[in-house]
Design an enzyme around this catalytic site. Structure first.
Site, short mmCIF file in Angstrom:
data_model
loop_
_atom_site.label_atom_id
_atom_site.label_comp_id
_atom_site.label_asym_id
_atom_site.label_seq_id
_atom_site.Cartn_x
_atom_site.Cartn_y
_atom_site.Cartn_z
N LYS A 101 -5.90 2.57 -3.35
CA LYS A 101 -5.14 2.30 -2.24
C LYS A 101 -6.14 2.25 -0.97
CE LYS A 101 -1.31 0.98 -4.08
NZ LYS A 101 -0.76 -0.56 -4.10
N SER B 298 0.67 -1.13 -0.17
CA SER B 298 -0.20 0.11 -0.04
C SER B 298 0.69 1.35 -0.12
CB SER B 298 -1.18 -0.11 1.27
OG SER B 298 -1.95 0.94 1.15
N TYR C 220 -5.38 7.14 -7.78
CA TYR C 220 -4.48 6.33 -7.18
C TYR C 220 -4.83 6.14 -5.62
CZ TYR C 220 -0.14 4.63 -5.37
OH TYR C 220 0.95 3.71 -4.79
#
Length: 281
Positions: free
Chosen positions: A149, A131, A145
């Site tokens: 995550k 992560s 993005y």
């Protein structure tokens, strides 16, 4: 103690560093990449390379099953495959957004789902989700993005609670910045709109997105801001899997703790300044 690893996105960056570190320690590795030829320079009897595009759920299941068939027990699953996507939300196309989620989020989800039945059967194992500190906060132009995550962290935290009673660990490795291709040739960019020129300048130091086909800009290797090499992250990963009781979250990288603290403090401040809800009279 010798271990067997399954690592996705193992042909470059952190994935390659993880693979080399595990092999150097004497462990066995099943490494996957979209193009296995990109790993032809790594020759080791303890390395098995399998082709895999993590966006394809059926292919993921077949490949994970094949890996367990080849090596028997797998001790560590590392969901590393992923890439960065830069662009204001308005600038990104549906295809760009879906590919980001398919790779960074769904890819790790499919691998986790495929591996869990095998890990349950062997009553052991450790799933490590690669992560980022960006999964704790957010940054303009990195919204999708961050979203990929945040989604990864959401299901993985639940998975950790589900699997802990079965003797299986799940850890979110929240990475800081490392000197890999993540911010270079592997990064993708949206189509720049003039409205976000000032924001791009503030965040990226340039009014437009860089040309992905251009050679990388020279960097000052002596700079105090120079990012550590991926081998540093690999060493931390080895320490993580050696822990008898690994944590659900592990922050990795210089300055990463500070970034997480800042993000959590901002969220806490948001809640403190938000008045308690009351029903209207």
């Amino acid at each position: 103690m010798s271990r067997t690893w399954f690592i996705t996105g193992a042909n470059r960056g952190l994935g390659r560093a993880f693979t080399i570190a595990a092999l150097d320690r004497g462990d066995r590795v099943v490494a996957t990449a979209r193009d296995p030829r990109s790993m032809a320079d790594l020759t080791d009897d303890r390395l098995t390379v399998l082709p895999l595009d993590v966006r394809n759920r059926d292919r993921v299941i077949t490949t994970v099953d094949r890996a367990f068939e080849v090596v028997g027990t797998i001790d560590v699953i590392v969901n590393n495959a992923g890439y960065g996507l830069v662009g204001a939300i308005e600038e990104l196309t549906e295809a760009e957004i879906r590919d980001q989620m398919d790779t960074n989020f769904f890819g790790a989800l499919w691998v986790s789902q495929a591996a869990v039945p095998h890990l349950r059967q062997q009553k052991s194992g450790h799933i490590v989700q690669i992560s980022t500190v960006g999964a704790v906060g957010s940054l303009p132009l990195f919204g999708m993005y961050n979203a990929s995550k945040w989604a990864l962290e959401g299901f993985s935290a639940a998975l950790a609670d589900e699997l802990r009673p079965l003797g299986i660990s799940v850890t979110l490795a929240q990475m800081g910045g490392f000197d890999t291709d993540w911010a270079k040739s592997s990064m993708k960019f949206g189509t720049a709109l003039p409205a976000y020129e000032d924001l791009r300048t503030a965040i990226l130091g340039m009014p437009n997105y860089p040309d992905p086909s251009a050679p990388p800009a020279a960097t000052d290797v002596d700079s105090e801001w120079a990012e550590p090499g991926p081998e540093v992250a690999a060493a931390e990963l080895l320490l993580l899997v050696d822990m008898p009781n690994p944590p659900v979250r592990r922050i990795v990288g210089p300055g990463a703790h500070h970034m997480v603290t800042m993000a959590l403090d901002q969220r806490r401040q948001d809640y403190l300044t938000d008045p308690e809800f009351t029903w209207p009279t």
